[in-house]
Design a protein around this motif. Structure first.
Motif, PDB file in Angstrom:
ATOM      1  N   ARG A  48     -17.209  43.086  16.996  1.00 29.35           N
ATOM      2  CA  ARG A  48     -17.543  41.431  16.596  1.00 29.35           C
ATOM      3  C   ARG A  48     -17.030  41.237  15.235  1.00 29.35           C
ATOM      4  N   ILE A  49     -16.436  39.870  15.203  1.00 22.23           N
ATOM      5  CA  ILE A  49     -15.671  39.433  13.971  1.00 22.23           C
ATOM      6  C   ILE A  49     -16.810  38.888  13.225  1.00 22.23           C
ATOM      7  N   VAL A  50     -17.087  39.428  11.959  1.00 26.43           N
ATOM      8  CA  VAL A  50     -18.256  38.810  11.152  1.00 26.43           C
ATOM      9  C   VAL A  50     -17.683  38.001   9.982  1.00 26.43           C
ATOM     10  N   VAL A  51     -16.191  38.430   9.589  1.00 25.06           N
ATOM     11  CA  VAL A  51     -15.600  37.412   8.550  1.00 25.06           C
ATOM     12  C   VAL A  51     -14.261  36.893   8.980  1.00 25.06           C
ATOM     13  N   THR A  52     -14.033  35.719   9.067  1.00 22.97           N
ATOM     14  CA  THR A  52     -12.503  35.035   9.477  1.00 22.97           C
ATOM     15  C   THR A  52     -12.055  34.747   7.925  1.00 22.97           C
ATOM     16  N   GLN A  53     -10.930  35.029   7.569  1.00 27.12           N
ATOM     17  CA  GLN A  53     -10.125  34.453   6.268  1.00 27.12           C
ATOM     18  C   GLN A  53      -8.807  34.524   6.731  1.00 27.12           C
ATOM     19  N   ARG A  54      -7.977  33.905   5.791  1.00 25.87           N
ATOM     20  CA  ARG A  54      -6.563  33.590   6.153  1.00 25.87           C
ATOM     21  C   ARG A  54      -5.897  35.088   6.031  1.00 25.87           C
ATOM     22  N   GLY A  92      -6.534  37.659   8.340  1.00 23.09           N
ATOM     23  CA  GLY A  92      -7.138  38.193   8.831  1.00 23.09           C
ATOM     24  C   GLY A  92      -8.597  38.458   9.236  1.00 23.09           C
ATOM     25  N   TYR A  93      -9.405  39.527   9.517  1.00 22.49           N
ATOM     26  CA  TYR A  93     -10.683  39.408   9.925  1.00 22.49           C
ATOM     27  C   TYR A  93     -11.537  40.632   9.211  1.00 22.49           C
ATOM     28  N   ARG A  94     -12.919  40.629   9.322  1.00 18.29           N
ATOM     29  CA  ARG A  94     -13.568  41.589   9.046  1.00 18.29           C
ATOM     30  C   ARG A  94     -14.489  41.892  10.180  1.00 18.29           C
ATOM     31  N   VAL A  95     -14.449  43.026  10.782  1.00 17.76           N
ATOM     32  CA  VAL A  95     -15.121  43.264  12.260  1.00 17.76           C
ATOM     33  C   VAL A  95     -16.250  44.339  11.978  1.00 17.76           C
ATOM     34  N   ILE A  96     -17.144  44.279  12.819  1.00 18.52           N
ATOM     35  CA  ILE A  96     -18.428  45.333  13.139  1.00 18.52           C
ATOM     36  C   ILE A  96     -18.208  45.935  14.496  1.00 18.52           C
ATOM     37  N   THR A  97     -17.718  47.303  14.197  1.00 19.93           N
ATOM     38  CA  THR A  97     -17.890  48.461  15.341  1.00 19.93           C
ATOM     39  C   THR A  97     -18.999  49.265  15.255  1.00 19.93           C
ATOM     40  N   GLU A  98     -18.918  49.939  16.308  1.00 17.52           N
ATOM     41  CA  GLU A  98     -20.141  50.954  16.287  1.00 17.52           C
ATOM     42  C   GLU A  98     -20.216  52.053  15.033  1.00 17.52           C
ATOM     43  N   ALA A  99     -19.022  52.184  14.573  1.00 19.36           N
ATOM     44  CA  ALA A  99     -18.766  53.183  13.506  1.00 19.36           C
ATOM     45  C   ALA A  99     -18.811  52.444  12.439  1.00 19.36           C
ATOM     46  N   GLY A 100     -19.089  51.264  12.016  1.00 19.70           N
ATOM     47  CA  GLY A 100     -19.081  50.357  10.872  1.00 19.70           C
ATOM     48  C   GLY A 100     -18.162  49.340  10.727  1.00 19.70           C
ATOM     49  N   GLU A 101     -17.793  48.863   9.509  1.00 20.60           N
ATOM     50  CA  GLU A 101     -17.135  47.774   9.398  1.00 20.60           C
ATOM     51  C   GLU A 101     -15.513  48.361   8.960  1.00 20.60           C
ATOM     52  N   LEU A 102     -14.515  47.150   9.727  1.00 15.34           N
ATOM     53  CA  LEU A 102     -13.325  47.417   9.557  1.00 15.34           C
ATOM     54  C   LEU A 102     -12.672  46.048   9.245  1.00 15.34           C
ATOM     55  N   ASP A 103     -11.430  46.343   8.646  1.00 14.02           N
ATOM     56  CA  ASP A 103     -10.516  45.029   8.503  1.00 14.02           C
ATOM     57  C   ASP A 103      -9.405  44.984   9.527  1.00 14.02           C
ATOM     58  N   ALA A 104      -9.170  44.079  10.165  1.00 14.25           N
ATOM     59  CA  ALA A 104      -8.452  43.851  11.227  1.00 14.25           C
ATOM     60  C   ALA A 104      -7.613  42.599  11.388  1.00 14.25           C
ATOM     61  N   ARG A 105      -6.520  42.608  12.112  1.00 17.51           N
ATOM     62  CA  ARG A 105      -5.835  41.412  12.499  1.00 17.51           C
ATOM     63  C   ARG A 105      -5.412  41.221  13.817  1.00 17.51           C
ATOM     64  N   ALA A 106      -4.933  40.110  14.162  1.00 17.16           N
ATOM     65  CA  ALA A 106      -4.564  39.855  15.635  1.00 17.16           C
ATOM     66  C   ALA A 106      -3.377  40.317  15.787  1.00 17.16           C
ATOM     67  N   THR A 107      -3.152  40.797  17.024  1.00 16.56           N
ATOM     68  CA  THR A 107      -1.557  41.355  17.312  1.00 16.56           C
ATOM     69  C   THR A 107      -0.565  40.068  17.587  1.00 16.56           C
ATOM     70  N   THR A 138     -15.707  29.328   1.216  1.00 17.48           N
ATOM     71  CA  THR A 138     -14.180  29.104   1.865  1.00 17.48           C
ATOM     72  C   THR A 138     -13.935  29.974   2.741  1.00 17.48           C
ATOM     73  N   HIS A 139     -14.704  30.637   3.482  1.00 20.46           N
ATOM     74  CA  HIS A 139     -14.709  31.308   4.744  1.00 20.46           C
ATOM     75  C   HIS A 139     -15.624  31.257   5.640  1.00 20.46           C
ATOM     76  N   ARG A 140     -15.568  31.764   6.867  1.00 23.80           N
ATOM     77  CA  ARG A 140     -16.717  31.867   7.831  1.00 23.80           C
ATOM     78  C   ARG A 140     -17.149  33.277   7.937  1.00 23.80           C
ATOM     79  N   GLU A 141     -18.665  33.560   7.478  1.00 22.15           N
ATOM     80  CA  GLU A 141     -19.036  34.823   7.579  1.00 22.15           C
ATOM     81  C   GLU A 141     -20.296  34.918   8.361  1.00 22.15           C
ATOM     82  N   LEU A 142     -20.273  35.780   9.400  1.00 19.49           N
ATOM     83  CA  LEU A 142     -21.762  36.293  10.069  1.00 19.49           C
ATOM     84  C   LEU A 142     -22.639  37.173   9.293  1.00 19.49           C
ATOM     85  N   VAL A 143     -23.847  36.851   8.951  1.00 20.33           N
ATOM     86  CA  VAL A 143     -24.812  37.610   8.034  1.00 20.33           C
ATOM     87  C   VAL A 143     -25.797  38.200   9.006  1.00 20.33           C
ATOM     88  N   LEU A 144     -26.055  39.537   8.893  1.00 22.78           N
ATOM     89  CA  LEU A 144     -27.449  39.987   9.577  1.00 22.78           C
ATOM     90  C   LEU A 144     -28.550  39.906   8.482  1.00 22.78           C
TER      91      LEU A 144
END
Length: 358
Positions: free
Chosen positions: A27-33, A35-50, A235-241
């Motif tokens: 799940r995408i938890v942060v959207t910035q110019r 790229g993204y920060r995502v949550i996976t079962e293993a934890g947080e990762l940086d990601a970019r769309a193909t 300045t960005h969108r962030e999903l907080v638990l």
């Protein structure tokens, strides 16, 4: 980890085809110019769309905060790849700024929209009507949150004014500074469910999020004393638990919520006016000086705020303008309708003159 962020059996079924490709859910938890920060079962990762995903998808279909995605984790690499976006349950879409701008998804997969406005000189019912229309169109539940109640000079009157446009949507007055009224949010912030904070700069969204999170998650700034308007702090969108188990998505303040394909949302927001319009003598009543207009009768009787009719007309015109811009056939039909109304108006004027002369 994923269950804490709202993972469900429905999502598991939706993800099955991607699991067969060896991809993992996130799940995408942060959207910035960039790229993204995502949550996976293993934890947080940086990601970019193909590249293919970004090129093939429309602006609306591109990944955004709150989206569930199919991810290629790429062990040993610093950045994962977002290959697919799962079907959304809800989507907040607004018209992006600029004369030729398209649509922009502000948040996805949200259960509750907390429409935040400050109880100061900048309290604007017309702006809240825009947010309500967008929320109704999205499919999420709207909840109006009036902040800074400790500073309100006419609290009861302000709340009553907003309740008059809410048409049954909850209206909560609270103060993040003193804690007054915060408990009213508990019923809308449930474990595993996602809320989004929407509102203009200076409304108190980041301050409210910091209080709910129990820590300084977002920077805050004082509003300008001259006009009670705020400056952008988020300045960005962030999903907080949250500690409660609920999820809350903060968004940058928006000076204007441009509507996008929101006819049903506008109808739901102004259901009172549409009910009155159904009682007008003429089906094509413009709610001006036409005889037998039930809307104008309600205004004259003090049952409807004329500002609300102005707002309804303005939003309807905005949607119609966008449709004509995108669809030449709609533009032609619009000209035909107004030509017909003009002729009908001329005929009524002539008839009235004859009656007056007689």
């Amino acid at each position: 980890m994923l269950k804490s962020y709202g993972w469900s059996d429905r999502l598991q079924n939706d993800f099955a085809p991607y699991a067969a490709e060896g991809l993992v859910p996130a799940r995408i938890v942060v959207t910035q110019r960039g790229g993204y920060r995502v949550i996976t079962e293993a934890g947080e990762l940086d990601a970019r769309a193909t590249g293919p995903l970004m090129k093939a998808a429309s602006d609306i279909a591109r990944p955004t905060a709150g989206d569930w995605v199919a991810l290629e984790a790429r062990p040993g690499e610093t950045t994962a790849l977002v290959r697919h976006v799962l079907p959304r349950t809800t989507a907040f879409i607004r018209k992006a700024s600029g004369p030729r701008a398209g649509a922009q998804v502000v948040a996805a997969n949200v259960d509750v929209a907390l429409l935040v406005a400050s109880l100061n000189a900048n309290l604007n019912p017309r702006r809240l009507e825009r947010y309500l229309a967008t929320t109704h169109e999205s499919g999420a539940q709207p909840v109006i949150v009036l902040t800074k109640s400790d500073l309100a000079e006419f609290l009861d009157e302000d709340v009553a004014e907003i309740e008059a446009i809410a048409l049954g949507a909850p209206v909560l007055a609270l103060s993040a500074k003193t804690g007054q009224g915060l408990e009213a949010l508990d019923g809308y912030l449930r474990p595993g469910q996602t809320a989004v904070l929407l509102g203009s700069s200076g409304a108190g969204k980041s301050t409210l999020l910091n209080v709910l999170a129990g820590e300084e998650r977002m920077a805050t700034r004082e509003v300008r004393a001259a006009d009670d308007r705020g400056r952008h702090t988020t300045t960005h969108r962030e999903l907080v638990l949250l500690p409660s188990g609920a999820l809350i998505l903060d968004t940058p303040g928006m000076r204007e919520m441009g509507l996008w394909d929101a006819d049903e949302g506008v109808s739901a927001t102004f259901a009172d006016i549409e009910a009155l319009a159904a009682q007008c003598k003429f089906r094509d009543c413009g709610h001006g000086d036409e005889p037998g207009c039930a809307v104008q009768a309600a205004i004259e009787a003090g049952e409807l705020d004329p500002g609300r009719l102005y707002s309804f007309d303005k939003l309807q015109a905005e949607l119609a303008h966008d449709r004509r811009r995108q669809d030449p056939i709609a533009a032609l039909e619009h000209r035909k309708v107004w030509a017909s109304r003009h002729k009908a108006g001329q005929a009524r004027t002539k008839a009235k003159r004859r009656i007056d002369e007689d």
